[in-house]
Design a protein around this motif. Structure first.
Motif, short mmCIF file in Angstrom:
data_model
loop_
_atom_site.label_atom_id
_atom_site.label_comp_id
_atom_site.label_asym_id
_atom_site.label_seq_id
_atom_site.Cartn_x
_atom_site.Cartn_y
_atom_site.Cartn_z
N GLY A 31 0.83 -1.20 0.00
CA GLY A 31 0.00 0.00 0.00
C GLY A 31 0.86 1.25 0.00
N THR A 46 -4.87 7.11 -6.52
CA THR A 46 -5.32 5.83 -5.95
C THR A 46 -5.72 4.87 -7.07
OG1 THR A 46 -7.58 6.67 -5.64
CG2 THR A 46 -6.10 6.81 -3.76
N ARG A 50 -3.58 1.34 -8.00
CA ARG A 50 -4.28 0.05 -7.94
C ARG A 50 -4.28 -0.65 -9.30
NH1 ARG A 50 -8.11 2.65 -3.62
NH2 ARG A 50 -7.32 1.55 -1.80
N PRO A 56 -4.59 -8.18 -5.58
CA PRO A 56 -6.03 -7.94 -5.74
C PRO A 56 -6.47 -6.64 -5.09
CG PRO A 56 -5.61 -10.18 -4.98
CD PRO A 56 -4.31 -9.47 -4.89
N LYS A 57 -5.79 -6.25 -4.00
CA LYS A 57 -6.15 -5.04 -3.27
C LYS A 57 -4.91 -4.48 -2.60
CE LYS A 57 -8.82 -2.23 -0.66
NZ LYS A 57 -9.59 -1.10 -1.21
N LEU A 59 -3.71 -1.19 0.09
CA LEU A 59 -4.28 -0.28 1.07
C LEU A 59 -3.69 1.12 0.90
CD1 LEU A 59 -4.00 -2.74 4.05
CD2 LEU A 59 -6.15 -1.93 3.07
N ASP A 110 -8.50 4.11 2.08
CA ASP A 110 -9.20 3.12 2.90
C ASP A 110 -8.96 3.29 4.40
OD1 ASP A 110 -9.65 1.21 0.50
OD2 ASP A 110 -7.47 1.33 0.60
N GLU A 301 -4.40 -9.22 4.60
CA GLU A 301 -5.58 -9.73 3.92
C GLU A 301 -6.85 -9.37 4.69
OE1 GLU A 301 -6.05 -11.07 1.10
OE2 GLU A 301 -4.06 -11.65 0.41
N CYS A 304 -7.65 -5.76 4.11
CA CYS A 304 -8.19 -5.57 2.76
C CYS A 304 -9.66 -5.98 2.69
CB CYS A 304 -7.37 -6.36 1.74
SG CYS A 304 -5.73 -5.67 1.43
N ARG A 305 -10.01 -7.07 3.36
CA ARG A 305 -11.41 -7.50 3.37
C ARG A 305 -12.28 -6.47 4.08
NH1 ARG A 305 -9.05 -12.64 4.26
NH2 ARG A 305 -9.40 -12.49 6.52
N GLY A 308 -12.92 -3.33 2.01
CA GLY A 308 -13.86 -3.47 0.90
C GLY A 308 -15.28 -3.76 1.32
#
Length: 471
Positions: A31, A46, A50, A56-57, A59, A110, A301, A304-305, A308
C-alpha cells in the motif's frame, strides 16, 4: 507472502515522482501512505496505483486526524481532537469520524491513521498537543471510542496510535528519539489505559518510535519484542495488525536495520521508509521468518477485506457542505479570566504571533467587521487589543513554545491596553507564556473556529467548553 507487501511507501504530492510510485506498485508493495495533494490528485493516484499493482487489493492510507483539510487545501479542516475534548461531546467525535471516513473513502483512501490516544499531559510536547483529546485517560478513551465508531460507520479503517503513548515526552520523534520516563505503574493507569480499553475496536495499532525504559531499557517501542510481542500481543492479547510509525522519521537511525528489527519484533507493516527501493532490496537479502511473513500476510488480507466491506460514496456526496465544524466550535470554546465583549462602533487592534504557516485571519477579521467592529492600523490606538496566537504542532519543527521575541512583542502591547484578550488558535499552553488577563481558547485555527471566536467576542454566545488539560 510476497516480501514486498510488507512495505507501504509514502507519497508526497509535489515531491515524490509518480513514476517511482507506479514502479513500487508494480513490485507489489502492500500500500501507500499519502501526504498532501488535492481531492482530484488523490482520487486519480489511488486509481493509477491500484491499476498497476499485481495484488487484488492494496491499502491506501493517510494521517487524516483532523479530517482531510489538514493535508488537502480543497477540503475542510475539521475540529481538532483537543477541541472535541473541550466540548466533551461523544456525538461530535462520532460525527467527525463519519465525515472523515466518507471523504477519505470517496477518494480511494481506505485507512485513516487515527485516532491519537496519546495524552496531552506535557506542555513541552511539540508533536502531540491538539492532536490529543486531552489529559484525562478516561476522556480520551470515551471520545476516541466514538470517533472509531464513526470511522467504522463511514467505512474506513482506523489505527490507534502511538503505542504505548507519546504524550509524556518533550521530543518530536520526527527529529530524535523521545524518552517516556513514566513508571510502570503510571503507564498502566495513564498512557496505556486508552489502548487497553480500545484494542477490541482497533483495526490496527501504530507503534511509536519511543524509548520507554519502564518497558524496555534498550530498544524503542517500534523495534521492541518486549513491547510489541510481549506487552501488546501477549499481555494485552491484541490479535490485529501492527504497523510501525513512519520509518523515515529521524528517531531510528539506520532504516534497514530498524525495519528488520521491527519485523522481528512483530510488526506486520513497515510504513513510509525514506528509501523504499533500497529497503525492498535489503529485505530480499536477509532471511525473514516464514511464520512472521505468513502472519503479516494474514493481517493485511484481513484489512483488505474490511476495507472493501462498505462501498465508497461519491465525492460529491461525501463533500457536501455541513454545519458540523460550526456546531463543534460553539461547544468547544473556553474562556479563562474576565469576559471581554466588543460593541458595535469599537475599534480593535489585532496583532498576530506564531503564524509559522502564514494562515489567514480573514474569517476572524471579516466576522468582526460584520459585527460593526473597525480594525485599527498597525500602531494606531484602539479601544481593545486582540492577540491571535497561531502556534501549533508541526512535524520536524522540534518545538511548540513561542520565541522570546514573540513573547516580548505581546507583553509590550498588553501593557498599553488595559482592555485586551488573547485568543489561542491552537496550542493552549501558549497562554502560560503570555500572561494575558483574559484568554479565549479555540484549539483550532480552522475558519469555523475563527468565526466562532469573533462571534463570542461580539457577545453572540457564551463559551461553554472546559479545558481538557491542566495549565
Amino acid at each position: 507472502m510476497q516480501i514486498n507487501r510488507l512495505v507501504h511507501p509514502g507519497f508526497w504530492f509535489g515531491k515524490t515522482k509518480v513514476e517511482d510510485a507506479l514502479k513500487l506498485a508494480r513490485l507489489g508493495v502492500g500500500g501507500f501512505c499519502f501526504y498532501g495533494g488535492t481531492r482530484k490528485q488523490v482520487a486519480e493516484l489511488t486509481c493509477a496505483l491500484r491499476a498497476q499493482s499485481p495484488l487484488p487489493k492494496i491499502l491506501i492510507s493517510a494521517d487524516y486526524e483532523d479530517g482531510l483539510g489538514r493535508w488537502l487545501p480543497d477540503a475542510e479542516l475539521l475540529p481538532s481532537n483537543l477541541a472535541l475534548g473541550a466540548a466533551n461531546n461523544t456525538d461530535l467525535a462520532f460525527e467527525k469520524g463519519i465525515l472523515t471516513a466518507r471523504q477519505a473513502k470517496s477518494l480511494g483512501v481506505d485507512w485513516v491513521f487515527a485516532p491519537v490516544l496519546d495524552l496531552a499531559d506535557c506542555p513541552q510536547n511539540p508533536i502531540v498537543n491538539t492532536r490529543s483529546f486531552g489529559a484525562d485517560p478516561q476522556l480520551v478513551t470515551r471520545l476516541a471510542r466514538a470517533f472509531i465508531n464513526g470511522l467504522a460507520k463511514g467505512g474506513a479503517l482506523n489505527s490507534i496510535k502511538h503505542f504505548p503513548g507519546h504524550g509524556n515526552t518533550s521530543t518530536d520523534s520526527h527529529m530524535a528519539m523521545p524518552t517516556v520516563s513514566s513508571s510502570a505503574e503510571h503507564l498502566q493507569t495513564h498512557e496505556l489505559y486508552p489502548f487497553k480499553e480500545l484494542l477490541p475496536l482497533a483495526d490496527s495499532v501504530m507503534v511509536g518510535h519511543l524509548l520507554v525504559p519502564a518497558l524496555d531499557n534498550n530498544s524503542p517501542a517500534s523495534l521492541s519484542a518486549k513491547i510489541i510481542g510481549g506487552l501488546l500481543k501477549t499481555q494485552l492479547g491484541y490479535k490485529g495488525c501492527v504497523v510501525t510509525d513512519a520509518l523515515s522519521m529521524k528517531a531510528l537511525g539506520n532504516e534497514k536495520q530498524a525495519a528488520l528489527a521491527s519485523f522481528k519484533a512483530g510488526a506486520h507493516i513497515l510504513l513510509v521508509p525514506e528509501k523504499p527501493f533500497e529497503l525492498l532490496e535489503f529485505l530480499h537479502q536477509v532471511m525473514l521468518d516464514k511464520t512472521l511473513l505468513d502472519e503479516a500476510e494474514q493481517q493485511q488480507e484481513m484489512l483488505c477485506r474490511r476495507a472493501g466491506f462498505i462501498s465508497a460514496p461519491t465525492a460529491e456526496d461525501a463533500f457536501q457542505e455541513t454545519d458540523f465544524a460550526e456546531r463543534a466550535a460553539k461547544q468547544a470554546l473556553v474562556c479563562q479570566g474576565p469576559r471581554v465583549t466588543l460593541c458595535p462602533g469599537q475599534k480593535v487592534q489585532v496583532i498576530e504571533v506564531g503564524n509559522d504557516e502564514n494562515l489567514s485571519s480573514e474569517p476572524f477579521i471579516q466576522t468582526l467587521r460584520q459585527g460593526g467592529i473597525s480594525l485599527a492600523k498597525p500602531g494606531e490606538k484602539a479601544d481593545v487589543l486582540v492577540v491571535l496566537c497561531w502556534r501549533r504542532y508541526q512535524a520536524f519543527k522540534g518545538k511548540i513554545a513561542l520565541d522570546p521575541s514573540e513573547i516580548n512583542k505581546v507583553q509590550t502591547e498588553l501593557k498599553n491596553y488595559p482592555a485586551h484578550i488573547l485568543i489561542t488558535l491552537a496550542n493552549p499552553w501558549a497562554a502560560r507564556q503570555l500572561n494575558s488577563q483574559s484568554t479565549l481558547f479555540t484549539f483550532s485555527p480552522a475558519p469555523s473556529f475563527q468565526r466562532a471566536a469573533a462571534k463570542c467576542l461580539l457577545g453572540k454566545f457564551e463559551p461553554t467548553g472546559r479545558l481538557p488539560i491542566a495549565l
